[in-house]
Design a protein around this motif. Structure first.
Motif, PDB file in Angstrom:
ATOM      1  N   SER A   1       0.854  -1.179   0.000  1.00  0.00           N
ATOM      2  CA  SER A   1       0.000   0.000   0.000  1.00  0.00           C
ATOM      3  C   SER A   1       0.893   1.232   0.000  1.00  0.00           C
ATOM      4  CB  SER A   1      -0.916   0.007   1.235  1.00  0.00           C
ATOM      5  OG  SER A   1      -1.748  -1.131   1.250  1.00  0.00           O
ATOM      6  N   SER A   2       0.336   2.347  -0.437  1.00  0.00           N
ATOM      7  CA  SER A   2       1.162   3.547  -0.530  1.00  0.00           C
ATOM      8  C   SER A   2       0.356   4.794  -0.205  1.00  0.00           C
ATOM      9  CB  SER A   2       1.757   3.681  -1.932  1.00  0.00           C
ATOM     10  OG  SER A   2       0.727   3.874  -2.893  1.00  0.00           O
ATOM     11  N   SER A   3       1.089   5.832   0.195  1.00  0.00           N
ATOM     12  CA  SER A   3       0.523   7.152   0.430  1.00  0.00           C
ATOM     13  C   SER A   3       1.468   8.154  -0.218  1.00  0.00           C
ATOM     14  CB  SER A   3       0.390   7.438   1.929  1.00  0.00           C
ATOM     15  OG  SER A   3      -0.028   8.777   2.155  1.00  0.00           O
ATOM     16  N   LYS A   4       0.944   8.964  -1.123  1.00  0.00           N
ATOM     17  CA  LYS A   4       1.780   9.928  -1.853  1.00  0.00           C
ATOM     18  C   LYS A   4       1.408  11.338  -1.423  1.00  0.00           C
ATOM     19  CE  LYS A   4       3.247  11.213  -6.528  1.00  0.00           C
ATOM     20  NZ  LYS A   4       3.081  10.942  -7.968  1.00  0.00           N
ATOM     21  N   LEU A   5       2.392  12.047  -0.878  1.00  0.00           N
ATOM     22  CA  LEU A   5       2.209  13.421  -0.425  1.00  0.00           C
ATOM     23  C   LEU A   5       2.840  14.362  -1.440  1.00  0.00           C
ATOM     24  CD1 LEU A   5       1.455  15.552   1.754  1.00  0.00           C
ATOM     25  CD2 LEU A   5       3.718  15.138   2.758  1.00  0.00           C
ATOM     26  N   THR A   6       2.026  15.254  -2.001  1.00  0.00           N
ATOM     27  CA  THR A   6       2.516  16.255  -2.943  1.00  0.00           C
ATOM     28  C   THR A   6       2.289  17.645  -2.369  1.00  0.00           C
ATOM     29  OG1 THR A   6       1.981  14.815  -4.828  1.00  0.00           O
ATOM     30  CG2 THR A   6       2.354  17.145  -5.296  1.00  0.00           C
ATOM     31  N   ILE A   7       3.343  18.442  -2.320  1.00  0.00           N
ATOM     32  CA  ILE A   7       3.248  19.813  -1.825  1.00  0.00           C
ATOM     33  C   ILE A   7       3.773  20.737  -2.911  1.00  0.00           C
ATOM     34  CG2 ILE A   7       3.920  21.453  -0.037  1.00  0.00           C
ATOM     35  CD1 ILE A   7       4.302  19.180   1.876  1.00  0.00           C
ATOM     36  N   THR A   8       2.970  21.721  -3.270  1.00  0.00           N
ATOM     37  CA  THR A   8       3.365  22.678  -4.302  1.00  0.00           C
ATOM     38  C   THR A   8       3.749  24.010  -3.656  1.00  0.00           C
ATOM     39  OG1 THR A   8       1.077  23.443  -4.594  1.00  0.00           O
ATOM     40  CG2 THR A   8       1.800  21.589  -5.951  1.00  0.00           C
ATOM     41  N   ARG A   9       4.492  24.786  -4.409  1.00  0.00           N
ATOM     42  CA  ARG A   9       4.901  26.134  -3.977  1.00  0.00           C
ATOM     43  C   ARG A   9       5.541  26.099  -2.586  1.00  0.00           C
ATOM     44  NH1 ARG A   9      -0.300  26.532  -5.411  1.00  0.00           N
ATOM     45  NH2 ARG A   9      -0.926  27.184  -3.316  1.00  0.00           N
ATOM     46  N   LEU A  10       6.548  25.273  -2.435  1.00  0.00           N
ATOM     47  CA  LEU A  10       7.203  25.106  -1.140  1.00  0.00           C
ATOM     48  C   LEU A  10       7.782  26.420  -0.618  1.00  0.00           C
ATOM     49  CD1 LEU A  10       8.967  21.684  -1.635  1.00  0.00           C
ATOM     50  CD2 LEU A  10       7.504  22.261   0.298  1.00  0.00           C
ATOM     51  N   GLN A  11       7.676  26.598   0.694  1.00  0.00           N
ATOM     52  CA  GLN A  11       8.186  27.793   1.346  1.00  0.00           C
ATOM     53  C   GLN A  11       9.397  27.438   2.202  1.00  0.00           C
ATOM     54  OE1 GLN A  11       4.828  29.329   3.531  1.00  0.00           O
ATOM     55  NE2 GLN A  11       3.536  29.483   1.711  1.00  0.00           N
ATOM     56  N   LEU A  12      10.211  28.461   2.510  1.00  0.00           N
ATOM     57  CA  LEU A  12      11.433  28.229   3.275  1.00  0.00           C
ATOM     58  C   LEU A  12      11.149  27.613   4.633  1.00  0.00           C
ATOM     59  CD1 LEU A  12      13.459  31.487   2.485  1.00  0.00           C
ATOM     60  CD2 LEU A  12      13.827  29.205   1.558  1.00  0.00           C
ATOM     61  N   ASN A  13      10.037  28.036   5.282  1.00  0.00           N
ATOM     62  CA  ASN A  13       9.732  27.524   6.621  1.00  0.00           C
ATOM     63  C   ASN A  13       9.183  26.101   6.609  1.00  0.00           C
ATOM     64  OD1 ASN A  13       7.184  27.941   5.590  1.00  0.00           O
ATOM     65  ND2 ASN A  13       6.557  29.458   7.105  1.00  0.00           N
ATOM     66  N   GLU A  14       9.103  25.498   5.421  1.00  0.00           N
ATOM     67  CA  GLU A  14       8.641  24.116   5.330  1.00  0.00           C
ATOM     68  C   GLU A  14       9.807  23.135   5.261  1.00  0.00           C
ATOM     69  OE1 GLU A  14       4.278  24.227   3.321  1.00  0.00           O
ATOM     70  OE2 GLU A  14       5.903  24.886   2.008  1.00  0.00           O
ATOM     71  N   SER A  15      11.008  23.634   5.477  1.00  0.00           N
ATOM     72  CA  SER A  15      12.161  22.739   5.630  1.00  0.00           C
ATOM     73  C   SER A  15      11.996  21.978   6.935  1.00  0.00           C
ATOM     74  CB  SER A  15      13.463  23.545   5.659  1.00  0.00           C
ATOM     75  OG  SER A  15      13.710  24.167   4.422  1.00  0.00           O
ATOM     76  N   ALA A  16      12.056  20.664   6.879  1.00  0.00           N
ATOM     77  CA  ALA A  16      11.831  19.847   8.081  1.00  0.00           C
ATOM     78  C   ALA A  16      12.076  18.382   7.742  1.00  0.00           C
ATOM     79  CB  ALA A  16      10.405  20.029   8.606  1.00  0.00           C
ATOM     80  N   VAL A  17      11.979  17.553   8.772  1.00  0.00           N
ATOM     81  CA  VAL A  17      11.968  16.106   8.579  1.00  0.00           C
ATOM     82  C   VAL A  17      10.529  15.690   8.314  1.00  0.00           C
ATOM     83  CG1 VAL A  17      12.362  13.856   9.641  1.00  0.00           C
ATOM     84  CG2 VAL A  17      13.990  15.717  10.029  1.00  0.00           C
ATOM     85  N   TYR A  18      10.292  15.059   7.182  1.00  0.00           N
ATOM     86  CA  TYR A  18       8.959  14.601   6.802  1.00  0.00           C
ATOM     87  C   TYR A  18       8.865  13.101   7.121  1.00  0.00           C
ATOM     88  CZ  TYR A  18       7.877  18.993   4.450  1.00  0.00           C
ATOM     89  OH  TYR A  18       7.608  20.315   4.179  1.00  0.00           O
ATOM     90  N   THR A  19       7.864  12.748   7.920  1.00  0.00           N
ATOM     91  CA  THR A  19       7.717  11.367   8.378  1.00  0.00           C
ATOM     92  C   THR A  19       6.382  10.791   7.932  1.00  0.00           C
ATOM     93  OG1 THR A  19       9.089  11.789  10.334  1.00  0.00           O
ATOM     94  CG2 THR A  19       7.666   9.843  10.392  1.00  0.00           C
ATOM     95  N   CYS A  20       6.450   9.622   7.352  1.00  0.00           N
ATOM     96  CA  CYS A  20       5.245   8.867   6.991  1.00  0.00           C
ATOM     97  C   CYS A  20       5.027   7.825   8.082  1.00  0.00           C
ATOM     98  CB  CYS A  20       5.429   8.203   5.630  1.00  0.00           C
ATOM     99  SG  CYS A  20       4.169   6.961   5.248  1.00  0.00           S
ATOM    100  N   SER A  21       3.870   7.867   8.714  1.00  0.00           N
ATOM    101  CA  SER A  21       3.591   6.952   9.822  1.00  0.00           C
ATOM    102  C   SER A  21       2.306   6.173   9.543  1.00  0.00           C
ATOM    103  CB  SER A  21       3.458   7.751  11.128  1.00  0.00           C
ATOM    104  OG  SER A  21       3.267   6.895  12.223  1.00  0.00           O
ATOM    105  N   PRO A  22       2.410   5.025   8.884  1.00  0.00           N
ATOM    106  CA  PRO A  22       1.224   4.204   8.635  1.00  0.00           C
ATOM    107  C   PRO A  22       0.810   3.442   9.897  1.00  0.00           C
ATOM    108  CG  PRO A  22       3.170   3.185   7.668  1.00  0.00           C
ATOM    109  CD  PRO A  22       3.627   4.463   8.279  1.00  0.00           C
ATOM    110  N   GLN A  23      -0.473   3.280  10.074  1.00  0.00           N
ATOM    111  CA  GLN A  23      -0.942   2.485  11.206  1.00  0.00           C
ATOM    112  C   GLN A  23      -0.536   1.028  11.001  1.00  0.00           C
ATOM    113  OE1 GLN A  23      -5.143   4.330  11.045  1.00  0.00           O
ATOM    114  NE2 GLN A  23      -4.945   3.640  13.144  1.00  0.00           N
ATOM    115  N   MET A  24      -0.152   0.393  12.102  1.00  0.00           N
ATOM    116  CA  MET A  24       0.236  -1.014  12.107  1.00  0.00           C
ATOM    117  C   MET A  24       1.516  -1.278  11.306  1.00  0.00           C
ATOM    118  SD  MET A  24      -2.011  -1.935  14.055  1.00  0.00           S
ATOM    119  CE  MET A  24      -1.215  -3.509  14.127  1.00  0.00           C
ATOM    120  N   ALA A  25       2.371  -0.251  11.175  1.00  0.00           N
ATOM    121  CA  ALA A  25       3.635  -0.436  10.448  1.00  0.00           C
ATOM    122  C   ALA A  25       4.654   0.568  10.967  1.00  0.00           C
ATOM    123  CB  ALA A  25       3.428  -0.258   8.946  1.00  0.00           C
ATOM    124  N   ASP A  26       5.926   0.308  10.661  1.00  0.00           N
ATOM    125  CA  ASP A  26       6.980   1.232  11.061  1.00  0.00           C
ATOM    126  C   ASP A  26       6.858   2.547  10.307  1.00  0.00           C
ATOM    127  OD1 ASP A  26       8.065  -0.673  12.757  1.00  0.00           O
ATOM    128  OD2 ASP A  26       9.415  -1.473  11.225  1.00  0.00           O
TER     129      ASP A  26
END
Length: 262
Positions: free
Chosen positions: A197-222
């Motif tokens: 299964s998959s989850s695709k996150l798309t973010i447009t027009r990125l801003q400087l304050n959106e620099s960060a660690v992006y974490t995908c956390s599925p239920q029942m999985a690492d």
């Protein structure tokens, strides 16, 4: 800015059935835990199984599945026995108390059963000759650099699962992505299949304050994470200038050295 209070995505009782001798994972997800502590308790005996990241049970069949920064505090029980049936409650020591119960029903394995029920959260690896390990990964390098105003697409994939994750949660830093609070230009697409299964996150027009660690956390999985760095044109120009300056200095020194030894 006031800190958000801990919250559970849902507080209904989840019913799970699993076969004797298999492994089951009892889910518990809490957002904004902060300084509060989560515990697993078995009812009605009120036996405390865990408190925070400390497991009190002496049985090696129990394991707390939690990684730093993840909202998931799942309880895993291996080699299930009939006496493991009962109600398990994860609770947060807030006032008022937050809690969620899981009703576990352990059944005797019957290879001839035709029940339409699906033990969605039971990991029946023991029934496979060559079981493959479930894995979560984001299809991107560990660190991604994006120019300010650009777009990014991060695809999180869970493979070799026995059942699709009930849901995916994306975190930007330590904050769960909330479409009601986040700016526009964000698209989330999920796909569930038999083995992956998959989850695709798309973010447009990125801003400087959106620099960060992006974490995908599925239920029942690492969980899986990547670091996203958004940089500006000025930073890009400065980097190019520094690179050209460094190359010029190197070339100049090389020329001087060649003249000196002539």
């Amino acid at each position: 800015m006031p800190r958000k209070l801990p919250s559970l995505p849902s507080n209904y009782t989840m019913n799970i059935y699993a076969m004797q001798g298999t492994t089951v994972v009892l889910p518990c997800r809490v957002f904004n835990l902060g300084s509060a502590t989560l515990s697993w308790i078995r009812r009605p005996s009120l036996t405390v199984l865990s408190h925070g990241d400390i497991l009190f049970s002496s049985s090696d069949r129990l394991k707390l599945l939690h990684s730093f920064g993840s909202p998931d505090w799942n309880l895993q029980i291996t080699n299930l026995q009939l006496e493991d049936s009962g109600i398990y409650e994860c609770q947060v020591n807030t006032e008022p108390k937050l809690s969620r119960s899981v009703n576990l029903d352990v059944r005797v394995a019957d290879t001839g059963q035709t029940s339409q029920d699906v033990p969605a959260l039971a990991l029946q690896g023991g029934w496979q000759q060559n079981p493959r390990r479930q894995r979560t990964e984001i299809l991107a390098p560990p660190e991604v650099r994006v120019l300010e105003g650009g777009n990014i697409a991060l695809e999180c994939v869970v493979t070799e699962h026995q059942a699709p994750p009930p849901g995916f949660t994306w975190f930007i830093g330590e904050v769960a992505l909330d479409f009601h609070q986040h700016r526009g230009g964000v698209l989330l697409e999920e796909e569930r299949r038999l083995r992956s299964s998959s989850s695709k996150l798309t973010i447009t027009r990125l801003q400087l304050n959106e620099s960060a660690v992006y974490t995908c956390s599925p239920q029942m999985a690492d969980s899986a994470s990547v670091r996203v760095t958004v940089f500006s044109e000025s930073n890009k120009l400065r980097s190019c200038q520094e690179m050209l300056t460094s190359r010029f200095v190197t070339l100049f020194i090389t020329l001087l050295s060649s003249l000196y030894f002539v």
